[in-house]
Design an enzyme around this catalytic site. Structure first.
Site, PDB file in Angstrom:
ATOM      1  NE  ARG A 174     -58.825   1.975 -31.004  1.00 12.30           N
ATOM      2  CZ  ARG A 174     -57.796   2.546 -31.547  1.00 12.30           C
ATOM      3  NH1 ARG A 174     -57.958   3.427 -32.164  1.00 12.30           N
ATOM      4  NH2 ARG A 174     -56.558   2.472 -31.004  1.00 12.30           N
TER       5      ARG A 174
ATOM      6  CB  CYS B 224     -50.865   6.011 -31.684  1.00 10.12           C
ATOM      7  SG  CYS B 224     -52.399   5.833 -32.060  1.00 10.12           S
TER       8      CYS B 224
ATOM      9  CD  GLU C 251     -54.663  -1.089 -32.057  1.00  6.29           C
ATOM     10  OE1 GLU C 251     -54.171  -0.556 -32.735  1.00  6.29           O
ATOM     11  OE2 GLU C 251     -55.506  -2.049 -32.830  1.00  6.29           O
TER      12      GLU C 251
ATOM     13  CD  GLU D 295     -45.047   6.790 -30.447  1.00  7.93           C
ATOM     14  OE1 GLU D 295     -44.984   6.191 -29.214  1.00  7.93           O
ATOM     15  OE2 GLU D 295     -46.495   6.705 -30.731  1.00  7.93           O
TER      16      GLU D 295
ATOM     17  CE  LYS E 175     -53.357   0.726 -15.635  1.00  7.19           C
ATOM     18  NZ  LYS E 175     -53.589   1.946 -15.593  1.00  7.19           N
ATOM     19  N   PRO E 176     -57.674   2.305 -16.835  1.00  9.31           N
ATOM     20  CG  PRO E 176     -58.890   4.157 -16.105  1.00  9.31           C
ATOM     21  CD  PRO E 176     -58.958   2.727 -15.720  1.00  9.31           C
ATOM     22  CB  ALA E 177     -53.496   6.454 -18.667  1.00  7.37           C
TER      23      ALA E 177
ATOM     24  NE  ARG F 110     -56.737  13.010 -34.957  1.00 11.80           N
ATOM     25  CZ  ARG F 110     -57.027  11.947 -34.536  1.00 11.80           C
ATOM     26  NH1 ARG F 110     -58.005  11.486 -33.955  1.00 11.80           N
ATOM     27  NH2 ARG F 110     -56.387  10.635 -34.734  1.00 11.80           N
TER      28      ARG F 110
ATOM     29  N   GLY G 247     -50.961   1.271 -25.898  1.00  9.33           N
ATOM     30  CA  GLY G 247     -49.955   2.184 -25.269  1.00  9.33           C
ATOM     31  C   GLY G 247     -48.937   2.096 -25.877  1.00  9.33           C
TER      32      GLY G 247
HETATM   33  P1  NAP Z   1     -47.944   3.439 -21.609  1.00  8.27           P
HETATM   34  O1  NAP Z   1     -46.791   4.215 -20.754  1.00  8.27           O
HETATM   35  O2  NAP Z   1     -47.509   2.535 -22.525  1.00  8.27           O
HETATM   36  O3  NAP Z   1     -49.193   3.387 -20.873  1.00  8.27           O
HETATM   37  C1  NAP Z   1     -50.471   2.859 -21.429  1.00  8.27           C
HETATM   38  C2  NAP Z   1     -51.176   2.114 -20.075  1.00  8.27           C
HETATM   39  O4  NAP Z   1     -50.522   1.161 -19.828  1.00  8.27           O
HETATM   40  C3  NAP Z   1     -51.521   3.020 -19.001  1.00  8.27           C
HETATM   41  O5  NAP Z   1     -52.930   2.703 -18.623  1.00  8.27           O
HETATM   42  C4  NAP Z   1     -50.445   2.685 -17.976  1.00  8.27           C
HETATM   43  O6  NAP Z   1     -50.709   2.836 -16.613  1.00  8.27           O
HETATM   44  C5  NAP Z   1     -50.236   1.191 -18.234  1.00  8.27           C
HETATM   45  N1  NAP Z   1     -49.268   0.560 -17.719  1.00  8.27           N
HETATM   46  C6  NAP Z   1     -47.764   0.994 -17.643  1.00  8.27           C
HETATM   47  N2  NAP Z   1     -47.039   0.092 -17.363  1.00  8.27           N
HETATM   48  C7  NAP Z   1     -47.495  -0.935 -17.224  1.00  8.27           C
HETATM   49  C8  NAP Z   1     -47.268  -2.267 -16.886  1.00  8.27           C
HETATM   50  N3  NAP Z   1     -45.985  -2.612 -16.403  1.00  8.27           N
HETATM   51  N4  NAP Z   1     -48.261  -3.164 -16.864  1.00  8.27           N
HETATM   52  C9  NAP Z   1     -49.426  -2.819 -17.279  1.00  8.27           C
HETATM   53  N5  NAP Z   1     -49.852  -1.700 -17.494  1.00  8.27           N
HETATM   54  C10 NAP Z   1     -49.127  -0.762 -17.778  1.00  8.27           C
HETATM   55  O7  NAP Z   1     -48.550   4.516 -22.998  1.00  8.27           O
HETATM   56  P2  NAP Z   1     -48.766   6.218 -22.564  1.00  8.27           P
HETATM   57  O8  NAP Z   1     -47.589   6.995 -22.525  1.00  8.27           O
HETATM   58  O9  NAP Z   1     -50.106   6.088 -21.749  1.00  8.27           O
HETATM   59  O10 NAP Z   1     -49.616   6.461 -24.187  1.00  8.27           O
HETATM   60  C11 NAP Z   1     -48.788   6.729 -25.120  1.00  8.27           C
HETATM   61  C12 NAP Z   1     -48.480   5.528 -25.800  1.00  8.27           C
HETATM   62  O11 NAP Z   1     -49.630   5.017 -26.433  1.00  8.27           O
HETATM   63  C13 NAP Z   1     -47.843   5.989 -27.419  1.00  8.27           C
HETATM   64  O12 NAP Z   1     -46.771   5.026 -27.601  1.00  8.27           O
HETATM   65  C14 NAP Z   1     -48.887   5.846 -28.355  1.00  8.27           C
HETATM   66  O13 NAP Z   1     -48.412   5.693 -29.772  1.00  8.27           O
HETATM   67  C15 NAP Z   1     -49.743   4.605 -27.879  1.00  8.27           C
HETATM   68  N6  NAP Z   1     -51.068   4.489 -28.523  1.00  8.27           N
HETATM   69  C16 NAP Z   1     -51.202   3.703 -29.663  1.00  8.27           C
HETATM   70  C17 NAP Z   1     -52.487   3.840 -30.015  1.00  8.27           C
HETATM   71  C18 NAP Z   1     -52.780   2.767 -31.098  1.00  8.27           C
HETATM   72  O14 NAP Z   1     -53.897   2.482 -31.385  1.00  8.27           O
HETATM   73  N7  NAP Z   1     -51.832   2.069 -31.681  1.00  8.27           N
HETATM   74  C19 NAP Z   1     -53.471   4.809 -29.395  1.00  8.27           C
HETATM   75  C20 NAP Z   1     -53.154   5.674 -28.520  1.00  8.27           C
HETATM   76  C21 NAP Z   1     -51.884   5.634 -28.079  1.00  8.27           C
HETATM   77  P3  NAP Z   1     -50.132   4.223 -15.927  1.00  8.27           P
HETATM   78  O15 NAP Z   1     -50.690   5.492 -16.423  1.00  8.27           O
HETATM   79  O16 NAP Z   1     -50.744   3.854 -14.478  1.00  8.27           O
HETATM   80  O17 NAP Z   1     -48.617   4.101 -16.035  1.00  8.27           O
END
Ligand code: NAP
Length: 495
Positions: A176, A301, A267, A398, A191-193, A295, A245
């Site tokens: 996307r 999200c 996002e 959430e 940079k993926p998760a 789903r 994220g």
């Molecule tokens: P997250 O903890 O915020 O992590 C997202 C990404 O950010 C990961 O690649 C993570 O890397 C990275 N990251 C973490 N700390 C960082 C920092 N200090 N600097 C730069 N990057 C950093 O979120 P998540 O748990 O993976 O995903 C769930 C969240 O995403 C939920 O809140 C969901 O609602 C949201 N989301 C939103 C959408 C949308 O379109 N609005 C779509 C999907 C998900 P690491 O994995 O290495 O920690």
């Protein structure tokens, strides 16, 4: 470290995935991290380590930015038709290898195969859509109101983009961003998760095969995302940060980007209300609730986080949902029978359970599920709660899991106030047979996206994104997604 990429043999069995390791993908080359460290990838169904990926250092991040910079001029000058054809080829290859990619997503993320198949189709579609958009980027030409000169507006690629994605849609959240960025003429570092890097690397190999030149897409994984991202944003050649994220990390990144005045697309998290009115088609509302809630086992999200059901239909809806949720088959995502896979981590399971127990203490009734499953794997049973009070933590946070909290309401104005009582504003769902009422409510709900008599709204052809603390900017849609990766250049011309 084995850094060969041979993922796409359709006969590949699961044990081959388990033995699979990847390199960082920088400048079209696969390489280990500069200090040789790795991040282990865990199968959430079994808790077994299934692969290891390199743990990028600051030096690796700098190399990725350098590679993106080296490739920038060539890609920007590649004719739109050629860029479009490469993107189209990405779509075709993803479609040909859909089943293999779905198994990989299911393996590292845990989601049910049917959800993973849906994700691959959705993810691939961003390439087809943006292949079509790449050749339709146009500018503006007009006479200044004074009549003194012409106004020419040219849309140019914004520059090098840093893209950061979450684990819940390992393919779609990346495509996307990558597809519109490439269509616009930008080069990127993804940079993926850390939990789900394998899909991102598999797709990098596929992009190369489709003809994406070296350095146009670079992929790095790191256990140190804060420092690595800060270092990339500090490089003056980086002009865009596109993040998907949590809202918490989004805030941190906005502050980091502000230091360098970098354009941001965000996002972020959601807290979607799912509203069922008395006049709704009950079966359709139940079908929609199962999609909106289940789903990805609730790890979305856009997932229905609060179900508000009007008094006249409440009991029938609650009983219908209980029956459907209790009947779901739980198991490893890769089992074809599975309808609800594991959560991503033990921490996620503990958070879900904390929210459920908090709601119960505050008076919610458990209709099914409601306790952590025994045994290996990060499983949480599909759970339905009724009489969930407004002060329950899950009404504001959430859940990100298979828990459906139902609350009863009486009046339209009451439910709109409840729906808007959140810092989030990503998605909302309304079920009613009265379309005028539905449209009126849709206009009053503070949300970037509304699904009216539907359980699903994501579509590459529509602008995806949130208001309030759910984000900034849009992905997908006619012009919206690609515009995030372009800048307007105004040229005043005297002729
Ligand atoms: P997250 O903890 O915020 O992590 C997202 C990404 O950010 C990961 O690649 C993570 O890397 C990275 N990251 C973490 N700390 C960082 C920092 N200090 N600097 C730069 N990057 C950093 O979120 P998540 O748990 O993976 O995903 C769930 C969240 O995403 C939920 O809140 C969901 O609602 C949201 N989301 C939103 C959408 C949308 O379109 N609005 C779509 C999907 C998900 P690491 O994995 O290495 O920690």
């Amino acid at each position: 470290m084995n850094i060969s990429i041979d993922l796409f043999d359709q006969d590949t069995d699961m044990s081959e995935y388990a033995a699979f390791s990847h390199g960082l993908y920088i400048g079209g080359k696969w390489r280990p991290s500069s200090d040789g460290r790795v991040i282990e990838v865990v199968d959430p169904s079994t808790e077994a380590v299934i692969a290891a990926v390199p743990d990028a250092t600051l030096a690796d991040a700098a190399a990725a930015v350098e590679a993106a910079a080296q490739a920038a001029a060539g890609w920007r000058e590649t004719p739109p038709r050629k860029r479009s054809e490469i993107l189209r080829r990405c779509f075709e290859l993803m479609t040909e290898r859909a089943e293999t990619l779905a198994v990989l997503i299911s393996l590292e993320n845990g989601k049910a195969l049917r959800d993973a198949r849906g994700e691959v189709a959705y993810a691939a579609e961003f390439f087809r859509w943006n292949a079509e958009e790449a050749v339709r980027i146009s500018g503006e030409f007009g006479l200044a109101p004074s009549g003194a000169n012409r106004i020419v507006v040219d849309y140019q690629p914004i520059g090098i983009c840093v893209l950061i994605t979450p684990w819940n849609f390992p393919a779609a959240m990346a495509t996307r961003k990558i597809a519109p960025a490439l269509a616009a003429g930008c080069t990127v570092i993804l940079k993926p998760a850390s939990e789900t890097p394998l899909t991102a690397y598999a797709l990098a190999a596929l992009y190369e095969e489709a003809g994406v030149p070296p350095g146009v897409v670079n992929v790095i994984t790191t256990s140190n995302p804060g420092s690595v991202t800060a270092a990339m944003l500090a490089d003056a050649r980086v002009r865009k940060l596109s993040f998907t994220g949590s809202t918490g990390i989004g805030r941190v990144l906005l502050a980091e980007a502000a230091k360098h005045v970098i354009s941001c697309s965000m996002e972020l998290g959601g807290n979607a209300p799912f509203i069922v009115l008395d006049d709704a088609d009950l079966e359709a509302a139940l079908d929609g609730a199962m999609i909106a809630k289940m789903r990805n086992a609730g790890e979305a999200c856009t997932a229905a986080n609060r179900l508000y059901v009007q008094a006249g239909i409440h009991d029938a809806f609650a009983e219908g949902l209980r029956k459907r949720m209790a009947a779901l088959a739980i198991g490893p995502g890769t089992d074809s029978e599975t309808e609800c896979g594991p959560m991503i981590t033990r921490k996620a399971v503990d958070k879900i359970d904390r929210l459920v127990q908090d709601a119960v203490v505050r008076g919610a009734k458990v209709l099914c599920g409601g306790a952590i499953a025994e045994g290996r794997g990060f499983f949480y049973p599909p759970t339905v709660l009724s009489d969930v009070p407004a002060d329950a933590a899950m009404a504001h946070e959430e859940i990100f899991g298979p828990v459906a909290p139902i609350s009863r309401f009486e009046y339209e104005a009451e439910v709109i106030a409840k729906a808007n009582d959140t810092e989030y504003g990503l998605a909302a769902y309304i079920y009613t047979r009265d379309l005028a009422k539905g449209m009126r409510m849709a206009s009053k709900i503070e949300s970037g996206m509304i699904a009216l008599n539907r359980g699903l709204m994501s579509d590459p052809a529509a602008p995806f994104g949130g208001v309030k603390q759910s984000g900034l900017g849009r992905e997908g849609g006619q012009k919206h997604g690609i515009a995030e990766f372009m800048e307007a250049k105004y040229i005043a011309v005297t002729i």
